[in-house]
Design a protein around this motif. Structure first.
Motif, PDB file in Angstrom:
ATOM      1  N   SER A   1       0.830  -1.202   0.000  1.00  0.00           N
ATOM      2  CA  SER A   1       0.000   0.000   0.000  1.00  0.00           C
ATOM      3  C   SER A   1       0.862   1.247   0.000  1.00  0.00           C
ATOM      4  O   SER A   1       1.994   1.225   0.491  1.00  0.00           O
ATOM      5  CB  SER A   1      -0.894  -0.002   1.243  1.00  0.00           C
ATOM      6  OG  SER A   1      -1.632   1.182   1.321  1.00  0.00           O
TER       7      SER A   1
ATOM      8  N   SER B   1       5.798  -6.413   9.225  1.00  0.00           N
ATOM      9  CA  SER B   1       5.680  -5.237   8.361  1.00  0.00           C
ATOM     10  C   SER B   1       7.044  -4.728   7.910  1.00  0.00           C
ATOM     11  O   SER B   1       8.020  -4.810   8.659  1.00  0.00           O
ATOM     12  CB  SER B   1       4.962  -4.105   9.099  1.00  0.00           C
ATOM     13  OG  SER B   1       3.638  -4.465   9.377  1.00  0.00           O
TER      14      SER B   1
ATOM     15  N   GLU C   1      -3.742   0.104  -2.945  1.00  0.00           N
ATOM     16  CA  GLU C   1      -3.532  -1.139  -2.197  1.00  0.00           C
ATOM     17  C   GLU C   1      -3.645  -2.330  -3.141  1.00  0.00           C
ATOM     18  O   GLU C   1      -4.447  -2.315  -4.069  1.00  0.00           O
ATOM     19  CB  GLU C   1      -4.575  -1.282  -1.082  1.00  0.00           C
ATOM     20  CG  GLU C   1      -4.521  -0.183  -0.050  1.00  0.00           C
ATOM     21  CD  GLU C   1      -5.664  -0.218   0.945  1.00  0.00           C
ATOM     22  OE1 GLU C   1      -5.544   0.437   1.981  1.00  0.00           O
ATOM     23  OE2 GLU C   1      -6.676  -0.893   0.680  1.00  0.00           O
TER      24      GLU C   1
ATOM     25  N   THR D   1      -0.729   0.300   6.546  1.00  0.00           N
ATOM     26  CA  THR D   1      -1.647  -0.832   6.455  1.00  0.00           C
ATOM     27  C   THR D   1      -2.818  -0.622   7.414  1.00  0.00           C
ATOM     28  O   THR D   1      -2.603  -0.386   8.603  1.00  0.00           O
ATOM     29  CB  THR D   1      -0.920  -2.139   6.815  1.00  0.00           C
ATOM     30  OG1 THR D   1       0.231  -2.275   5.972  1.00  0.00           O
ATOM     31  CG2 THR D   1      -1.828  -3.342   6.649  1.00  0.00           C
TER      32      THR D   1
ATOM     33  N   TRP E   1       4.244   0.672   2.109  1.00  0.00           N
ATOM     34  CA  TRP E   1       4.073  -0.177   3.292  1.00  0.00           C
ATOM     35  C   TRP E   1       3.748  -1.577   2.802  1.00  0.00           C
ATOM     36  O   TRP E   1       2.936  -1.757   1.880  1.00  0.00           O
ATOM     37  CB  TRP E   1       2.923   0.340   4.156  1.00  0.00           C
ATOM     38  CG  TRP E   1       3.254   1.532   4.983  1.00  0.00           C
ATOM     39  CD1 TRP E   1       3.627   1.538   6.303  1.00  0.00           C
ATOM     40  CD2 TRP E   1       3.207   2.913   4.595  1.00  0.00           C
ATOM     41  NE1 TRP E   1       3.821   2.820   6.739  1.00  0.00           N
ATOM     42  CE2 TRP E   1       3.576   3.692   5.713  1.00  0.00           C
ATOM     43  CE3 TRP E   1       2.906   3.574   3.402  1.00  0.00           C
ATOM     44  CZ2 TRP E   1       3.642   5.075   5.676  1.00  0.00           C
ATOM     45  CZ3 TRP E   1       2.972   4.957   3.364  1.00  0.00           C
ATOM     46  CH2 TRP E   1       3.342   5.692   4.492  1.00  0.00           C
ATOM     47  N   ARG E   2       4.366  -2.588   3.421  1.00  0.00           N
ATOM     48  CA  ARG E   2       4.129  -3.975   3.026  1.00  0.00           C
ATOM     49  C   ARG E   2       3.874  -4.815   4.276  1.00  0.00           C
ATOM     50  O   ARG E   2       4.677  -4.817   5.201  1.00  0.00           O
ATOM     51  CB  ARG E   2       5.316  -4.519   2.236  1.00  0.00           C
ATOM     52  CG  ARG E   2       5.499  -3.805   0.904  1.00  0.00           C
ATOM     53  CD  ARG E   2       6.790  -4.187   0.187  1.00  0.00           C
ATOM     54  NE  ARG E   2       6.893  -5.577  -0.158  1.00  0.00           N
ATOM     55  CZ  ARG E   2       6.395  -6.156  -1.249  1.00  0.00           C
ATOM     56  NH1 ARG E   2       5.710  -5.441  -2.106  1.00  0.00           N
ATOM     57  NH2 ARG E   2       6.580  -7.437  -1.463  1.00  0.00           N
ATOM     58  N   LEU E   3       2.739  -5.500   4.271  1.00  0.00           N
ATOM     59  CA  LEU E   3       2.399  -6.438   5.341  1.00  0.00           C
ATOM     60  C   LEU E   3       2.625  -7.840   4.788  1.00  0.00           C
ATOM     61  O   LEU E   3       1.900  -8.290   3.897  1.00  0.00           O
ATOM     62  CB  LEU E   3       0.940  -6.257   5.776  1.00  0.00           C
ATOM     63  CG  LEU E   3       0.442  -7.237   6.838  1.00  0.00           C
ATOM     64  CD1 LEU E   3       1.183  -7.021   8.159  1.00  0.00           C
ATOM     65  CD2 LEU E   3      -1.070  -7.106   7.027  1.00  0.00           C
TER      66      LEU E   3
END
Length: 192
Positions: free
Chosen positions: A9, A30, A183, A13, A157-159
């Motif tokens: 995103s 994350s 996203e 997140t 941002w990466r989960l």
């Protein structure tokens, strides 16, 4: 991917995405990434370089492993660790470009960090424009001290998620129905 699936995103997140992952029994970690400048100290020549900064939580990656070396052009080994607070890992290109070695200090925004390893491999480093720049990896808790995230910063941002295939598939289906602007859900099926 560093996991079985990743929610990527251009905004933090959403908490609902974390809560659903935990409800399904998935492991989560994350990361954040964005381009910025890193600089060697004046005593080390003061070289500056555009870098692909990767900010990670302990536990990253959920799948695969990082590899580091104790110095440039030395044998590397697999590690389950991430950079400790107050330290950074530079990839081989950045170590050479900044003319630094383990133990030296680099500047990143408003903060200074000790180089503690040479990063040789990340399981989720793909090929795209952002990843052409050399990598600098740091602990997520050190990011605020740098003051790098400001209005207009291009942060991703990466989960990362990992778990049983059935739970991952259920999560992907749930998440894909709730994705907003900027996203996406990545998996081995659709990752770049």
């Amino acid at each position: 991917l560093g996991g079985d699936a990743v929610v990527s995103s251009d905004n933090p997140t959403p908490e609902a995405f974390l809560a659903k992952a935990r409800e399904l029994g998935l492991s989560v970690v994350s990361t954040m990434g964005f381009p910025t400048m890193a600089r060697a100290t004046d005593e080390q020549g003061g070289a500056a370089k555009l870098v692909a900064l990767k900010v990670v939580e302990p536990g990253y990656p959920l799948r695969g492993a990082l590899r580091t070396a104790p110095a440039l052009n030395q044998p590397d080994s697999e590690t389950q660790e991430t950079p400790a607070r107050g330290t950074v890992w530079l990839d081989e290109r950045l170590t050479a470009a900044l003319e630094t070695k383990v133990g030296d200090v680099v500047r990143l925004g408003s903060a200074s960090f000790a180089v503690s390893a040479v990063l040789t491999l990340e399981p989720d480093r793909g090929v795209n424009f952002f990843n052409i720049a050399p990598r600098l990896m740091m602990h997520i808790d050190d990011l605020p001290a740098t003051q790098l995230i400001q209005i207009g910063s291009r942060v991703t941002w990466r989960l990362h998620l990992a778990g049983e295939a059935k739970a991952v598939a259920a999560y992907r289906k749930w998440a894909e129905a709730r994705l907003g602007r900027g996203e996406r859900v990545e998996s081995l099926d659709n990752a770049r």
